[in-house]
Design an enzyme around this catalytic site. Structure first.
Site, PDB file in Angstrom:
ATOM      1  CE1 TYR A 126      -3.585  -2.483   5.082  1.00 31.20           C
ATOM      2  CE2 TYR A 126      -3.025  -0.164   4.843  1.00 31.20           C
ATOM      3  CZ  TYR A 126      -3.393  -1.368   4.275  1.00 31.20           C
ATOM      4  OH  TYR A 126      -3.561  -1.469   2.915  1.00 31.20           O
ATOM      5  CB  SER A 133      -0.895   0.003   1.245  1.00 29.28           C
ATOM      6  OG  SER A 133      -1.459   1.278   1.473  1.00 29.28           O
TER       7      SER A 133
END
Length: 286
Positions: free
Chosen positions: A164, A138
């Site tokens: 995350y 990401s």
């Protein structure tokens, strides 16, 4: 400049691809398009029945196998059952900004799903891989921070978003160290990174960050988000290439070879992270 789309996929007849978490979302779109191009696609999924329903009627060759990347026993069972060549391994399964929880192995669930499980799976399947490993990361890896003394969130106050971001930076560093090791032993196998940008999927549906999905001009459709993964899996890119959307900030657009964040090039940290992770999961770090 011509924009890369699924129409640019090469003929993949005779090639075998494993995609984790491919029962829905970007993984399912990726599986569908690779199979349409002729690949034998193996979906490693937690819910075999739902995945079988998802690909029913789609053109191409699919196999559905049970795999929960957050469960180390499941990862080992999947790898032990594998035989023959594997052209491309796509580590796609992931969760985002989920509440604190521990897996059956006692590991942080988010870190295990996004990073430590795929680390073990890659190590165990690597002897079969003939072409490349694709790691789905990401753009938020640029905000990640790695704490080697507490990689598994045992002593720090847990933050779903921080976990995350850290897991996605760990994926980027994993690719760096994996490519170094592959190059050192003269292997032609490549480690490649893919970022879908901000794709409008259910990944962040429960997270405050999901608000961005309301602004379509900032995001990719799921179909376009999957293009980065497809590009990384099939185009002739160099080892440790970072493929992401060509728009501002890497948030949306068509796939192109971009550049990961500065922290993703820290070779010393990547090496230490590898050793720490191998200690957590018991991988044979060759």
């Amino acid at each position: 400049m011509t924009k890369w789309t699924t129409e640019n996929l090469p003929d993949l007849s005779g090639r075998t691809v494993v995609i984790t978490g491919a029962g829905r979302g970007l993984g399912l779109i990726t599986a569908r398009e690779l199979a349409r191009a002729g690949a034998r696609v193996v979906l490693g999924v937690r819910d075999v029945g739902k995945a079988r329903d998802a690909v029913a009627g789609l053109p191409g060759t699919f196999e559905i196998r049970s795999l929960d990347v957050s469960d180390l026993a499941s990862v080992r069972a999947f790898a032990d059952a594998w035989s023959g060549d594997l052209d491309v391994l796509i580590n796609n399964a992931g969760v985002m900004d989920v509440p604190a929880a521990r897996t059956a192995d006692g590991l942080d669930r988010q870190t295990a799903t996004n990073y430590t499980g795929p680390f073990l799976l890659t190590n165990l399947l690597l002897e079969h891989v003939t072409d490349r490993v694709v790691h789905v990361t990401s753009q938020l890896h640029t905000q990640g921070r790695i704490d080697l003394a507490d990689l598994d969130w045992r002593t720090r106050k847990y933050s779903g978003m921080a976990a995350y971001q850290a897991s996605k930076l760990a994926v980027v560093l994993f690719s760096l160290e994996l490519q170094r090791r592959l190059t050192a032993r003269g292997s032609r196998v490549r480690s490649v990174l893919a970022s879908p940008g901000i794709a409008r999927t259910a990944l962040a549906a429960h997270s405050r960050s999901n608000v961005v999905n309301r602004f379509k001009f900032l995001t990719n459709s799921p179909e376009r988000g999957a293009l980065s993964v497809l590009y990384a899996a099939t185009e002739d890119v160099p080892g440790n290439a970072y493929v992401g959307p060509d728009g501002p900030g890497g948030l949306r657009g068509y796939p192109a070879v971009r550049r990961q964040g500065k922290a993703g090039f820290d070779e010393a940290l990547a090496g230490r992270l590898w050793d720490t992770t191998a200690g957590l999961v018991g991988a044979v770090a060759r």
